[in-house]
Design a protein around this motif. Sequence first.
Motif, PDB file in Angstrom:
ATOM      1  N   TYR A   1      10.897  13.481 -13.458  1.00 13.00           N
ATOM      2  CA  TYR A   1       9.545  14.511 -12.796  1.00 13.00           C
ATOM      3  C   TYR A   1       9.358  13.425 -11.575  1.00 13.00           C
ATOM      4  CZ  TYR A   1       7.997  14.256 -17.154  1.00 13.00           C
ATOM      5  OH  TYR A   1       7.713  14.498 -18.962  1.00 13.00           O
ATOM      6  N   ASP A   2       8.639  15.412 -11.014  1.00 10.39           N
ATOM      7  CA  ASP A   2       8.824  14.612  -9.532  1.00 10.39           C
ATOM      8  C   ASP A   2       7.148  13.990  -9.061  1.00 10.39           C
ATOM      9  OD1 ASP A   2      11.159  15.630  -8.013  1.00 10.39           O
ATOM     10  OD2 ASP A   2      10.345  17.386  -8.714  1.00 10.39           O
ATOM     11  N   ASN A   3       7.158  13.291  -7.943  1.00 11.70           N
ATOM     12  CA  ASN A   3       6.249  12.386  -7.106  1.00 11.70           C
ATOM     13  C   ASN A   3       5.296  10.860  -7.760  1.00 11.70           C
ATOM     14  OD1 ASN A   3       5.925  15.026  -5.881  1.00 11.70           O
ATOM     15  ND2 ASN A   3       4.017  15.990  -7.897  1.00 11.70           N
ATOM     16  N   ARG A   4       6.666  10.764  -8.517  1.00 14.29           N
ATOM     17  CA  ARG A   4       6.477   9.141  -8.385  1.00 14.29           C
ATOM     18  C   ARG A   4       6.214   8.003  -8.002  1.00 14.29           C
ATOM     19  NH1 ARG A   4      10.694   8.485 -13.991  1.00 14.29           N
ATOM     20  NH2 ARG A   4      10.981  10.335 -13.168  1.00 14.29           N
ATOM     21  N   TYR A   5       7.138   8.191  -6.789  1.00 12.01           N
ATOM     22  CA  TYR A   5       7.167   7.501  -5.699  1.00 12.01           C
ATOM     23  C   TYR A   5       6.053   7.916  -4.815  1.00 12.01           C
ATOM     24  CZ  TYR A   5      10.872   5.963  -8.542  1.00 12.01           C
ATOM     25  OH  TYR A   5      11.356   5.138  -9.079  1.00 12.01           O
ATOM     26  N   TRP A   6       5.211   7.389  -4.171  1.00 13.75           N
ATOM     27  CA  TRP A   6       4.437   8.056  -3.056  1.00 13.75           C
ATOM     28  C   TRP A   6       4.827   7.438  -1.319  1.00 13.75           C
ATOM     29  CZ3 TRP A   6      -1.496   6.920  -4.203  1.00 13.75           C
ATOM     30  CH2 TRP A   6      -1.504   7.680  -5.418  1.00 13.75           C
ATOM     31  N   THR A   7       4.374   7.488  -0.117  1.00 12.86           N
ATOM     32  CA  THR A   7       4.516   7.064   0.719  1.00 12.86           C
ATOM     33  C   THR A   7       4.070   5.750   0.734  1.00 12.86           C
ATOM     34  OG1 THR A   7       4.680   9.483   1.736  1.00 12.86           O
ATOM     35  CG2 THR A   7       5.154   7.195   2.788  1.00 12.86           C
TER      36      THR A   7
ATOM     37  N   LEU B   1       1.107  -1.200  -0.119  1.00 13.36           N
ATOM     38  CA  LEU B   1       0.194  -0.311  -0.180  1.00 13.36           C
ATOM     39  C   LEU B   1       0.533   1.205   0.146  1.00 13.36           C
ATOM     40  CD1 LEU B   1      -2.748  -0.946   2.414  1.00 13.36           C
ATOM     41  CD2 LEU B   1      -2.855  -0.454   0.207  1.00 13.36           C
ATOM     42  N   GLU B   2       0.300   2.160  -0.613  1.00 12.50           N
ATOM     43  CA  GLU B   2       1.406   3.532  -0.889  1.00 12.50           C
ATOM     44  C   GLU B   2       0.484   4.886  -0.358  1.00 12.50           C
ATOM     45  OE1 GLU B   2       4.259   2.853  -4.309  1.00 12.50           O
ATOM     46  OE2 GLU B   2       2.900   3.157  -4.423  1.00 12.50           O
ATOM     47  N   PHE B   3       0.355   5.442  -0.384  1.00 17.33           N
ATOM     48  CA  PHE B   3      -0.723   7.163  -0.471  1.00 17.33           C
ATOM     49  C   PHE B   3       0.334   8.185  -0.412  1.00 17.33           C
ATOM     50  CE2 PHE B   3       1.250   6.022   3.807  1.00 17.33           C
ATOM     51  CZ  PHE B   3       1.657   7.362   4.454  1.00 17.33           C
ATOM     52  N   ALA B   4      -0.325   9.355  -0.940  1.00 14.43           N
ATOM     53  CA  ALA B   4       0.116  10.656  -0.887  1.00 14.43           C
ATOM     54  C   ALA B   4      -0.832  10.964  -0.783  1.00 14.43           C
ATOM     55  CB  ALA B   4       1.043  10.170  -2.378  1.00 14.43           C
ATOM     56  N   ASP B   5      -0.462  12.609  -0.581  1.00 10.13           N
ATOM     57  CA  ASP B   5      -1.362  14.075  -0.062  1.00 10.13           C
ATOM     58  C   ASP B   5      -1.559  14.271  -1.811  1.00 10.13           C
ATOM     59  OD1 ASP B   5      -0.990  17.501  -0.716  1.00 10.13           O
ATOM     60  OD2 ASP B   5      -2.576  16.760   1.422  1.00 10.13           O
ATOM     61  N   GLU B   6      -2.720  15.319  -1.790  1.00 11.49           N
ATOM     62  CA  GLU B   6      -3.360  15.295  -3.097  1.00 11.49           C
ATOM     63  C   GLU B   6      -2.295  15.860  -3.909  1.00 11.49           C
ATOM     64  OE1 GLU B   6      -7.144  17.458  -5.619  1.00 11.49           O
ATOM     65  OE2 GLU B   6      -6.774  17.265  -2.854  1.00 11.49           O
ATOM     66  N   LYS B   7      -0.766  17.136  -3.175  1.00 12.60           N
ATOM     67  CA  LYS B   7      -0.883  17.731  -3.681  1.00 12.60           C
ATOM     68  C   LYS B   7       0.156  17.440  -4.356  1.00 12.60           C
ATOM     69  CE  LYS B   7      -1.818  21.677  -1.975  1.00 12.60           C
ATOM     70  NZ  LYS B   7      -1.483  21.333  -0.355  1.00 12.60           N
ATOM     71  N   GLN B   8       1.019  15.821  -4.063  1.00 16.56           N
ATOM     72  CA  GLN B   8       1.890  14.977  -4.387  1.00 16.56           C
ATOM     73  C   GLN B   8       1.168  13.263  -5.097  1.00 16.56           C
ATOM     74  OE1 GLN B   8       2.417  15.604  -1.418  1.00 16.56           O
ATOM     75  NE2 GLN B   8       3.250  18.089  -1.876  1.00 16.56           N
ATOM     76  N   ALA B   9      -0.008  13.887  -5.369  1.00 15.62           N
ATOM     77  CA  ALA B   9      -0.470  12.586  -6.277  1.00 15.62           C
ATOM     78  C   ALA B   9       0.128  12.184  -7.564  1.00 15.62           C
ATOM     79  CB  ALA B   9      -2.129  12.716  -5.953  1.00 15.62           C
ATOM     80  N   TYR B  10       0.436  13.420  -7.900  1.00 14.41           N
ATOM     81  CA  TYR B  10       0.154  12.930  -9.592  1.00 14.41           C
ATOM     82  C   TYR B  10       1.541  13.566 -10.240  1.00 14.41           C
ATOM     83  CZ  TYR B  10      -4.693  13.598 -10.186  1.00 14.41           C
ATOM     84  OH  TYR B  10      -6.479  12.878 -10.095  1.00 14.41           O
ATOM     85  N   VAL B  11       2.248  12.554 -11.041  1.00 12.04           N
ATOM     86  CA  VAL B  11       3.276  13.208 -11.724  1.00 12.04           C
ATOM     87  C   VAL B  11       3.073  14.519 -12.106  1.00 12.04           C
ATOM     88  CG1 VAL B  11       5.259  12.624 -13.572  1.00 12.04           C
ATOM     89  CG2 VAL B  11       4.090  10.570 -12.452  1.00 12.04           C
TER      90      VAL B  11
END
Length: 165
Positions: free
Chosen positions: A92-98, A66-76
């Motif tokens: 591109y930033d944001n391709r990896y989620w927590t 499972l991975e999760f991300a804030d709305e601002k970091q969810a998209y590449v």
Amino acid sequence: MSAMMKSAVCSKAAVRVAQPTASSMMVWQPMNNKQFETFSYLPPLTDNEISRQVDYLVNNGYIPCLEFADEKQAYVSSESCIRFGSQAANYYDNRYWTMWKLPMFGCTDPSAVLREISSCNRAFPKAYVRLTAFDNQRQVQIASFLVQRPAGATDYCPVEKRSVV
């Protein structure tokens, strides 16, 4: 003999296939129509559909994570980040989620995955949550799909509104 086979093949009538018309094609709606990986072309999955996907992944020996991300970091994206010239091209930033805990190595119980999905959703109700699955034999990610979209998310376009015509 080859002449007989040739004539038999040539004598079959070609199957006619209906050609698409211009009016049957869709034009993608670019505004408010962001999508995520596998199943993004479908409406959001129900709990039952998510459960069936989890069953498939676990029963085939894939490793859920499972991975999760804030709305601002969810998209590449490449917004609000510093680039260091040409060596950062196509980055591109944001391709990896927590990651939520560690991948569930050796998991054989689909209900354990569903419990973790529920826990993650409760802990981060305003985050996007996705389930990814890995094949440890081929060393690849084989699936990734959303299991939660924030209730207030405005970036999703219903299926019936994804085309302008």
